[in-house]
Design a protein around this motif. Structure first.
Motif, PDB file in Angstrom:
ATOM      1  N   LYS A   1       0.821  -1.116   0.051  1.00  0.00           N
ATOM      2  CA  LYS A   1       0.038   0.126   0.014  1.00  0.00           C
ATOM      3  C   LYS A   1       0.964   1.213   0.000  1.00  0.00           C
ATOM      4  CE  LYS A   1      -4.357  -1.736   1.973  1.00  0.00           C
ATOM      5  NZ  LYS A   1      -5.414  -1.421   2.686  1.00  0.00           N
TER       6      LYS A   1
ATOM      7  N   GLN B   1      -1.512  -2.340  -4.321  1.00  0.00           N
ATOM      8  CA  GLN B   1      -2.436  -1.162  -3.760  1.00  0.00           C
ATOM      9  C   GLN B   1      -2.076  -0.015  -3.295  1.00  0.00           C
ATOM     10  OE1 GLN B   1      -4.481  -3.664  -0.785  1.00  0.00           O
ATOM     11  NE2 GLN B   1      -5.046  -5.334  -2.038  1.00  0.00           N
TER      12      GLN B   1
ATOM     13  N   GLU C   1      -1.256   3.289  -2.745  1.00  0.00           N
ATOM     14  CA  GLU C   1      -1.821   4.912  -2.704  1.00  0.00           C
ATOM     15  C   GLU C   1      -0.756   5.897  -2.505  1.00  0.00           C
ATOM     16  OE1 GLU C   1      -4.361   4.152   0.688  1.00  0.00           O
ATOM     17  OE2 GLU C   1      -5.713   2.622  -0.170  1.00  0.00           O
TER      18      GLU C   1
ATOM     19  N   GLN D   1      -3.403   2.075  -6.847  1.00  0.00           N
ATOM     20  CA  GLN D   1      -4.233   3.180  -6.503  1.00  0.00           C
ATOM     21  C   GLN D   1      -3.675   4.408  -6.326  1.00  0.00           C
ATOM     22  OE1 GLN D   1      -6.466   1.502  -3.266  1.00  0.00           O
ATOM     23  NE2 GLN D   1      -6.610  -0.496  -4.356  1.00  0.00           N
TER      24      GLN D   1
ATOM     25  N   LYS E   1      -2.969   8.272  -6.624  1.00  0.00           N
ATOM     26  CA  LYS E   1      -3.956   9.310  -7.022  1.00  0.00           C
ATOM     27  C   LYS E   1      -3.187  10.510  -7.282  1.00  0.00           C
ATOM     28  CE  LYS E   1      -7.762   7.881  -4.043  1.00  0.00           C
ATOM     29  NZ  LYS E   1      -8.111   7.630  -3.034  1.00  0.00           N
TER      30      LYS E   1
END
Length: 131
Positions: free
Chosen positions: A42, A64, A66, A88, A90
């Motif tokens: 993550k 995953q 982020e 993920q 952004k």
């Protein structure tokens, strides 16, 4: 990987890795290929790849992720191929690839990118492939 001083290729793809401690690759000074795709990572700490100065290919696709610190790849001066697709992510800070002058191929497709600063790729003079 403390005793793996001569390790050059490491494939940890398709596991269930969630976290990479910042010291994990500190002794892998000869590491050139690191495949971590298809895990559950993550976040990337800014020190995770600090000692991987010979790393030329890094695959973090299908995780995953982020968040990655803007200094995560600063010590990867030989990095040529970086795959961050299918995560993920952004936002990509304008300093994220600041030291990646040898980067030729970057894949950031299939993310949730909302913001990329206009100066993000200024130092990537050798970039020929951007997905």
């Amino acid at each position: 990987f403390n005793q793996c001083l001569k390790l050059s290729n490491l494939n940890l793809s398709g596991n269930q890795i969630k976290n990479i401690e910042k010291e994990t690759f500190n002794q892998c000074l000869e590491l050139t290929f690191l495949l971590l795709s298809g895990n559950q990572i993550k976040n990337l700490d800014k020190e995770t790849f600090n000692k991987c100065k010979n790393l030329t290919r890094l695959d973090l696709s299908g995780n995953q992720i982020e968040y990655m610190d803007k200094e995560t790849f600063n010590k990867c001066l030989e990095l040529r191929n970086l795959n961050l697709s299918g995560n993920q992510i952004k936002n990509i800070d304008k300093k994220t690839f600041n030291k990646c002058e040898n980067l030729t191929c970057l894949d950031i497709s299939r993310n949730q990118i909302q913001n990329i600063d206009k100066d993000t790729f200024n130092q990537c003079e050798n970039l020929t492939c951007l997905d």
